[in-house]
Scaffold this motif. Structure first.
Motif, PDB file in Angstrom:
ATOM      1  N   ASP A   2       0.833  -1.208   0.000  1.00 47.22           N
ATOM      2  CA  ASP A   2       0.000   0.000   0.000  1.00 47.22           C
ATOM      3  C   ASP A   2       0.865   1.254   0.000  1.00 47.22           C
ATOM      4  OD1 ASP A   2      -2.501  -1.290  -0.021  1.00 47.22           O
ATOM      5  OD2 ASP A   2      -2.481  -1.506   2.157  1.00 47.22           O
ATOM      6  N   ASP A   3       1.916   1.267   0.817  1.00 43.37           N
ATOM      7  CA  ASP A   3       2.816   2.423   0.867  1.00 43.37           C
ATOM      8  C   ASP A   3       3.494   2.647  -0.482  1.00 43.37           C
ATOM      9  OD1 ASP A   3       2.208   2.923   3.520  1.00 43.37           O
ATOM     10  OD2 ASP A   3       3.980   1.872   4.296  1.00 43.37           O
ATOM     11  N   TYR A   4       3.938   1.575  -1.118  1.00 46.97           N
ATOM     12  CA  TYR A   4       4.576   1.668  -2.429  1.00 46.97           C
ATOM     13  C   TYR A   4       3.618   2.305  -3.428  1.00 46.97           C
ATOM     14  CZ  TYR A   4       6.792   0.391  -6.820  1.00 46.97           C
ATOM     15  OH  TYR A   4       7.351   0.440  -8.087  1.00 46.97           O
ATOM     16  N   ILE A   5       2.413   1.788  -3.517  1.00 50.84           N
ATOM     17  CA  ILE A   5       1.435   2.259  -4.492  1.00 50.84           C
ATOM     18  C   ILE A   5       1.044   3.709  -4.232  1.00 50.84           C
ATOM     19  CG2 ILE A   5      -0.948   1.933  -5.306  1.00 50.84           C
ATOM     20  CD1 ILE A   5      -0.441  -1.106  -5.057  1.00 50.84           C
ATOM     21  N   PRO A  10      -2.755   9.162  -9.110  1.00 46.41           N
ATOM     22  CA  PRO A  10      -3.974   8.338  -9.056  1.00 46.41           C
ATOM     23  C   PRO A  10      -4.121   7.389 -10.257  1.00 46.41           C
ATOM     24  CG  PRO A  10      -4.475  10.576  -8.401  1.00 46.41           C
ATOM     25  CD  PRO A  10      -3.050  10.582  -8.881  1.00 46.41           C
ATOM     26  N   GLU A  11      -3.718   7.834 -11.433  1.00 42.13           N
ATOM     27  CA  GLU A  11      -3.834   6.979 -12.627  1.00 42.13           C
ATOM     28  C   GLU A  11      -2.932   5.749 -12.513  1.00 42.13           C
ATOM     29  OE1 GLU A  11      -2.971  10.313 -12.851  1.00 42.13           O
ATOM     30  OE2 GLU A  11      -4.985  11.043 -13.353  1.00 42.13           O
ATOM     31  N   ILE A  12      -1.709   5.970 -12.057  1.00 44.86           N
ATOM     32  CA  ILE A  12      -0.764   4.855 -11.909  1.00 44.86           C
ATOM     33  C   ILE A  12      -1.183   3.969 -10.735  1.00 44.86           C
ATOM     34  CG2 ILE A  12       1.655   4.210 -11.529  1.00 44.86           C
ATOM     35  CD1 ILE A  12       0.975   5.587 -14.284  1.00 44.86           C
ATOM     36  N   GLN A  13      -1.681   4.581  -9.678  1.00 45.89           N
ATOM     37  CA  GLN A  13      -2.182   3.788  -8.540  1.00 45.89           C
ATOM     38  C   GLN A  13      -3.283   2.834  -9.000  1.00 45.89           C
ATOM     39  OE1 GLN A  13      -3.304   5.926  -4.974  1.00 45.89           O
ATOM     40  NE2 GLN A  13      -1.655   7.411  -5.263  1.00 45.89           N
ATOM     41  N   GLU A  14      -4.155   3.314  -9.861  1.00 47.78           N
ATOM     42  CA  GLU A  14      -5.249   2.467 -10.363  1.00 47.78           C
ATOM     43  C   GLU A  14      -4.703   1.288 -11.151  1.00 47.78           C
ATOM     44  OE1 GLU A  14      -8.947   2.915 -13.459  1.00 47.78           O
ATOM     45  OE2 GLU A  14      -8.431   4.660 -12.224  1.00 47.78           O
ATOM     46  N   ARG A  15      -3.705   1.527 -11.977  1.00 48.65           N
ATOM     47  CA  ARG A  15      -3.089   0.447 -12.765  1.00 48.65           C
ATOM     48  C   ARG A  15      -2.387  -0.556 -11.842  1.00 48.65           C
ATOM     49  NH1 ARG A  15      -2.524   1.257 -18.187  1.00 48.65           N
ATOM     50  NH2 ARG A  15      -0.430   0.387 -18.342  1.00 48.65           N
ATOM     51  N   LEU A  16      -1.666  -0.039 -10.847  1.00 48.17           N
ATOM     52  CA  LEU A  16      -0.968  -0.922  -9.910  1.00 48.17           C
ATOM     53  C   LEU A  16      -1.950  -1.747  -9.088  1.00 48.17           C
ATOM     54  CD1 LEU A  16       1.832   1.526  -8.702  1.00 48.17           C
ATOM     55  CD2 LEU A  16       2.151  -0.515 -10.138  1.00 48.17           C
ATOM     56  N   GLN A  17      -3.038  -1.128  -8.636  1.00 49.65           N
ATOM     57  CA  GLN A  17      -4.050  -1.874  -7.870  1.00 49.65           C
ATOM     58  C   GLN A  17      -4.711  -2.940  -8.741  1.00 49.65           C
ATOM     59  OE1 GLN A  17      -4.310  -2.123  -4.799  1.00 49.65           O
ATOM     60  NE2 GLN A  17      -3.950  -0.172  -3.795  1.00 49.65           N
ATOM     61  N   PHE A  50       6.268  -6.628  -9.359  1.00 47.74           N
ATOM     62  CA  PHE A  50       5.872  -5.584 -10.302  1.00 47.74           C
ATOM     63  C   PHE A  50       6.352  -4.248  -9.777  1.00 47.74           C
ATOM     64  CE2 PHE A  50       2.202  -6.159  -7.504  1.00 47.74           C
ATOM     65  CZ  PHE A  50       1.782  -4.870  -7.210  1.00 47.74           C
ATOM     66  N   ALA A  51       6.496  -3.288 -10.678  1.00 47.36           N
ATOM     67  CA  ALA A  51       6.991  -1.969 -10.276  1.00 47.36           C
ATOM     68  C   ALA A  51       6.582  -0.934 -11.311  1.00 47.36           C
ATOM     69  CB  ALA A  51       8.509  -1.990 -10.145  1.00 47.36           C
ATOM     70  N   ALA A  52       6.363   0.288 -10.846  1.00 47.40           N
ATOM     71  CA  ALA A  52       6.001   1.392 -11.733  1.00 47.40           C
ATOM     72  C   ALA A  52       7.237   2.201 -12.091  1.00 47.40           C
ATOM     73  CB  ALA A  52       4.958   2.279 -11.079  1.00 47.40           C
ATOM     74  N   HIS A  87       2.305   2.838 -20.121  1.00 46.54           N
ATOM     75  CA  HIS A  87       1.183   3.537 -19.499  1.00 46.54           C
ATOM     76  C   HIS A  87       0.121   3.962 -20.511  1.00 46.54           C
ATOM     77  CE1 HIS A  87       2.959   3.348 -15.618  1.00 46.54           C
ATOM     78  NE2 HIS A  87       3.931   4.198 -15.877  1.00 46.54           N
ATOM     79  N   ASN A  88       0.498   4.083 -21.774  1.00 46.63           N
ATOM     80  CA  ASN A  88      -0.477   4.522 -22.771  1.00 46.63           C
ATOM     81  C   ASN A  88      -1.237   3.360 -23.416  1.00 46.63           C
ATOM     82  OD1 ASN A  88       1.522   3.460 -24.382  1.00 46.63           O
ATOM     83  ND2 ASN A  88       1.812   5.287 -25.634  1.00 46.63           N
TER      84      ASN A  88
END
Length: 110
Positions: A2-5, A10-17, A50-52, A87-88
């Motif tokens: 959770d801390d990582y995400i 918000p857009e990347i958080q949604e993809r990671l979740q 996984f990682a952003a 991301h696109n």
């Protein structure tokens, strides 16, 4: 995890979740942890990571899984140990699920 995400937009958080939920559904017995600075699912050993990054999300399901799904990952930039989801573009959650299931089967054989 959770801390990582929470460090991302918000857009990347949604993809990671979404990725996290997909992996969890494919490996419900796996536990979550941070390994190598990345969110990691663990089941009799590291299962997937996984990682952003700035331009993509990296998915690390081990070389054996990437070899098994070589044709399906050919549309993405990949290496021996990782595949990049830009991301696109939509994340191929069905492919992530199947690769994770493949890794679960591998780890359960240990």
């Amino acid at each position: 995890i959770d801390d990582y995400i929470s460090r991302f937009s918000p857009e990347i958080q949604e993809r990671l979740q979404g990725l996290r939920q997909t992996i969890h559904a494919a490996a419900p017995a796996a536990t979550e942890k941070i390994a190598y600075g990345m969110p990691t699912f663990f089941l009799k050993g590291n299962l997937v990571h996984f990682a952003a990054f700035k331009q993509h999300i990296g998915f690390y399901p081990a070389p054996t899984s990437l070899e098994a799904f070589q044709q399906e990952i050919s549309a993405y930039k990949h290496s021996k140990g990782a595949v990049q989801f830009p991301h696109n573009q939509p994340i191929p959650y069905d492919l992530v699920r199947r690769m994770t299931e493949y890794r679960v089967a591998e780890n359960l054989k240990k």
